[in-house]
Design a protein around this motif. Structure first.
Motif, PDB file in Angstrom:
ATOM      1  N   SER A 127      45.455  33.568  33.503  1.00 19.02           N
ATOM      2  CA  SER A 127      45.841  34.065  32.187  1.00 19.02           C
ATOM      3  C   SER A 127      44.692  34.773  31.480  1.00 19.02           C
ATOM      4  O   SER A 127      44.914  35.550  30.558  1.00 19.02           O
ATOM      5  CB  SER A 127      46.350  32.907  31.316  1.00 19.02           C
ATOM      6  N   TYR A 128      43.451  34.494  31.890  1.00 15.14           N
ATOM      7  CA  TYR A 128      42.299  35.127  31.263  1.00 15.14           C
ATOM      8  C   TYR A 128      41.805  36.351  32.036  1.00 15.14           C
ATOM      9  O   TYR A 128      40.953  37.081  31.553  1.00 15.14           O
ATOM     10  CB  TYR A 128      41.135  34.135  31.157  1.00 15.14           C
ATOM     11  N   LEU A 129      42.319  36.547  33.230  1.00 17.63           N
ATOM     12  CA  LEU A 129      41.767  37.579  34.094  1.00 17.63           C
ATOM     13  C   LEU A 129      41.812  38.954  33.446  1.00 17.63           C
ATOM     14  O   LEU A 129      40.840  39.716  33.501  1.00 17.63           O
ATOM     15  CB  LEU A 129      42.531  37.597  35.421  1.00 17.63           C
ATOM     16  N   HIS A 130      42.915  39.257  32.775  1.00 17.97           N
ATOM     17  CA  HIS A 130      43.058  40.596  32.196  1.00 17.97           C
ATOM     18  C   HIS A 130      42.167  40.799  30.975  1.00 17.97           C
ATOM     19  O   HIS A 130      41.960  41.934  30.537  1.00 17.97           O
ATOM     20  CB  HIS A 130      44.522  40.839  31.809  1.00 17.97           C
ATOM     21  N   GLU A 131      41.616  39.707  30.407  1.00 22.03           N
ATOM     22  CA  GLU A 131      40.782  39.833  29.216  1.00 22.03           C
ATOM     23  C   GLU A 131      39.337  40.183  29.551  1.00 22.03           C
ATOM     24  O   GLU A 131      38.576  40.590  28.673  1.00 22.03           O
ATOM     25  CB  GLU A 131      40.810  38.523  28.415  1.00 22.03           C
ATOM     26  N   ILE A 132      38.946  40.001  30.795  1.00 15.91           N
ATOM     27  CA  ILE A 132      37.556  40.236  31.188  1.00 15.91           C
ATOM     28  C   ILE A 132      37.395  41.697  31.593  1.00 15.91           C
ATOM     29  O   ILE A 132      38.129  42.190  32.457  1.00 15.91           O
ATOM     30  CB  ILE A 132      37.166  39.309  32.350  1.00 15.91           C
ATOM     31  N   LEU A 191      47.835  39.239  42.786  1.00 15.47           N
ATOM     32  CA  LEU A 191      47.759  39.402  41.338  1.00 15.47           C
ATOM     33  C   LEU A 191      46.653  40.381  40.956  1.00 15.47           C
ATOM     34  O   LEU A 191      46.848  41.259  40.104  1.00 15.47           O
ATOM     35  CB  LEU A 191      47.513  38.052  40.665  1.00 15.47           C
ATOM     36  N   ALA A 192      45.491  40.229  41.587  1.00 18.42           N
ATOM     37  CA  ALA A 192      44.375  41.119  41.271  1.00 18.42           C
ATOM     38  C   ALA A 192      44.738  42.569  41.566  1.00 18.42           C
ATOM     39  O   ALA A 192      44.409  43.480  40.786  1.00 18.42           O
ATOM     40  CB  ALA A 192      43.143  40.702  42.067  1.00 18.42           C
ATOM     41  N   ARG A 193      45.419  42.785  42.663  1.00 11.51           N
ATOM     42  CA  ARG A 193      45.815  44.152  43.024  1.00 11.51           C
ATOM     43  C   ARG A 193      46.803  44.708  41.998  1.00 11.51           C
ATOM     44  O   ARG A 193      46.700  45.866  41.575  1.00 11.51           O
ATOM     45  CB  ARG A 193      46.424  44.158  44.423  1.00 11.51           C
ATOM     46  N   GLU A 194      47.756  43.879  41.551  1.00  9.15           N
ATOM     47  CA  GLU A 194      48.741  44.331  40.563  1.00  9.15           C
ATOM     48  C   GLU A 194      48.080  44.652  39.225  1.00  9.15           C
ATOM     49  O   GLU A 194      48.551  45.523  38.485  1.00  9.15           O
ATOM     50  CB  GLU A 194      49.814  43.258  40.375  1.00  9.15           C
ATOM     51  N   LEU A 195      46.979  43.950  38.921  1.00  5.79           N
ATOM     52  CA  LEU A 195      46.268  44.198  37.669  1.00  5.79           C
ATOM     53  C   LEU A 195      45.256  45.335  37.792  1.00  5.79           C
ATOM     54  O   LEU A 195      44.566  45.663  36.826  1.00  5.79           O
ATOM     55  CB  LEU A 195      45.554  42.923  37.207  1.00  5.79           C
ATOM     56  N   GLY A 196      45.151  45.917  38.981  1.00  8.09           N
ATOM     57  CA  GLY A 196      44.288  47.074  39.157  1.00  8.09           C
ATOM     58  C   GLY A 196      42.867  46.769  39.584  1.00  8.09           C
ATOM     59  O   GLY A 196      42.001  47.655  39.530  1.00  8.09           O
TER      60      GLY A 196
END
Length: 440
Positions: free
Chosen positions: A347-352, A383-388
């Motif tokens: 849940s925090y991955l996209h904030e970094i 998930l990491a790939r989907e978030l770019g």
């Protein structure tokens, strides 16, 4: 339990002015006399620390020196109540008392813990109940074989172990003592290491899984100590972090890596990736340091990547997130290292403000025989790939492991299967050879 009793003559003994107990100088003289009388015999030194240093300092700031001295006198009185006629008690330091036992038996732990409990009873000062933070440490030693100062040091370290563990008392631990002293001397030697060329860099290549091209190399720090030999980063980096010296070493690593990049202009191995410590962000302008050093060496910031370990320290500090955003704005890649090691939270991955995720090495290394790791790795990579994010697996040691992370969709890989960390000469020769395992 057998005890030594020292009959001191008050007229000749050196006495502490507050407790009126024999002081440390008298203790040393008496111990030397005892060693002459009973050379080689075993004894146990017990040191009682009446007050925690920080607490004592706070109390003297709030109440003055007189209450502190009253506590020392009260502790002295209680020691007399418990030990008078049994052992001679010494006032070893400002808030430390000591005594020597001839031998200890199975009842020693109960004896010393009971003594500490009796000393911890509240003391009433100006109608304010003060509970002394008493703890004790002990060390066994042989008379006439160790210097008095070293015996005292060991007993003090035992008391420190009791403090750290929240115990009333702890015995001396030679293994932990050796590690503590080694860490202390490493810290003292780091300035000389920076100046004398004891520190050096190693480079471990990283590859694109799709075509085997070398895309970067991680910069790793090594220390060849003149007396201790090779010292592992796993040992000295935490020492530097705990003592606020990691920033100087990180700056040296960045500067040294940029010097290499400037010398290697025209080489096609891609970026250099530099590890940053959480402590590097503690009051330091990391992005400014990177910007200034890149400018000084004429290096395009896009040739750098920095690696940070994801954790609560990062998520709970907006200033650090701002620093990372500024680093990204320079064109430097930011990689989240050791992702999946136990602290990671999707849940925090996209904030970094990062653009690379490095899968934790322990997970990658154990992925072949652990279905749970396989599911976690696949989920993280998806998930990491989907978030770019660009994804990296570090710790690849076998061809089967490489096949699995390729199937899971990982972009890049690093590990002993490809190449171990190399010094500068080996790395350049290896990179120029064009021999990349994935390309064959």
């Amino acid at each position: 339990m057998l005890q030594d009793v020292y009959a001191l003559t008050p007229a000749t003994a050196r006495l502490d002015p507050i407790s009126r107990l024999p002081d440390r100088v008298q203790f040393a003289a008496d111990l030397e006399k005892l060693a002459c009388q009973h050379p080689g015999q075993s004894r146990t030194l017990v040191l009682v620390d009446a007050l925690d240093m920080a607490w004592a300092h706070g109390m003297t700031l709030a109440m003055g020196l007189a209450p502190f001295e009253d506590i020392i006198r009260c502790i002295t009185s209680r020691l007399h109540e418990q030990l008078d006629g049994v052992v001679q008690v010494y006032h070893i330091g400002v808030k430390r008392f000591g005594f020597v036992l001839a031998a200890t038996g199975d009842d020693f732990p109960a004896f010393i813990e009971g003594l500490v409990d009796s000393l911890r009873r509240p003391i009433l000062l100006d109608s304010l109940p003060i509970r002394p933070t008493v703890r004790a440490g002990s060390v066994d030693f042989a008379l006439n074989t160790e210097a008095v100062g070293d015996v005292l040091r060991k007993a003090m370290y035992a008391g420190e172990l009791a403090l750290r563990a929240g115990l009333r008392w702890a015995p001396f631990d030679p293994v932990r003592d050796a590690a503590y002293r080694r860490a202390f001397y490493l810290l003292a030697d780091i300035a000389e290491a920076l100046a004398d060329g004891q520190l050096s860099l190693r480079f471990q290549p990283r590859f694109a899984i799709a075509d085997g091209a070398q895309v970067s190399a991680e910069v790793l720090l090594r220390w060849q100590h003149p007396r201790l030999g090779a010292v592992s980063p796993a040992e000295f980096i935490p020492v530097l972090e705990r003592n606020g010296m990691i920033h100087e070493v990180t700056r040296w690593v960045i500067d040294s890596a940029l010097v290499r990049l400037a010398q290697w202009q025209g080489q096609t191995f891609g970026q250099l990736s530099i590890n940053l410590s959480p402590m590097d962000f503690d009051g330091h302008d990391v992005s400014g340091t990177l910007r200034r050093l890149c400018h000084a060496h004429g290096i395009d910031p896009q040739r750098l990547e920095v690696e940070i370990t994801e954790g609560e320290w990062l998520r709970s500090n907006p200033r650090v997130l701002g620093e990372l955003a500024q680093i990204r704005a320079l064109g430097i890649d930011v990689a989240i290292d050791d992702f999946g090691s136990g602290y990671s939270n999707f849940s925090y991955l996209h904030e970094i403000p990062a653009n690379v995720v490095k899968l934790d090495q322990s997970m990658v290394t154990g992925i072949e025989g652990n279905p749970r790791y396989q599911k976690i790795a696949r989920s993280i990579l998806n998930l990491a790939r989907e978030l770019g994010y660009r994804t990296v697996a570090e710790g690849v040691e076998t061809f089967r492991c490489l096949q699995m992370i390729r199937e899971f969709g990982c972009d890049e890989a690093q590990g002993y299967f490809f190449a171990k960390p190399m010094d500068e000469g080996q790395f350049l020769a290896w990179s120029e050879s064009g021999v990349f395992p994935l390309a064959q």
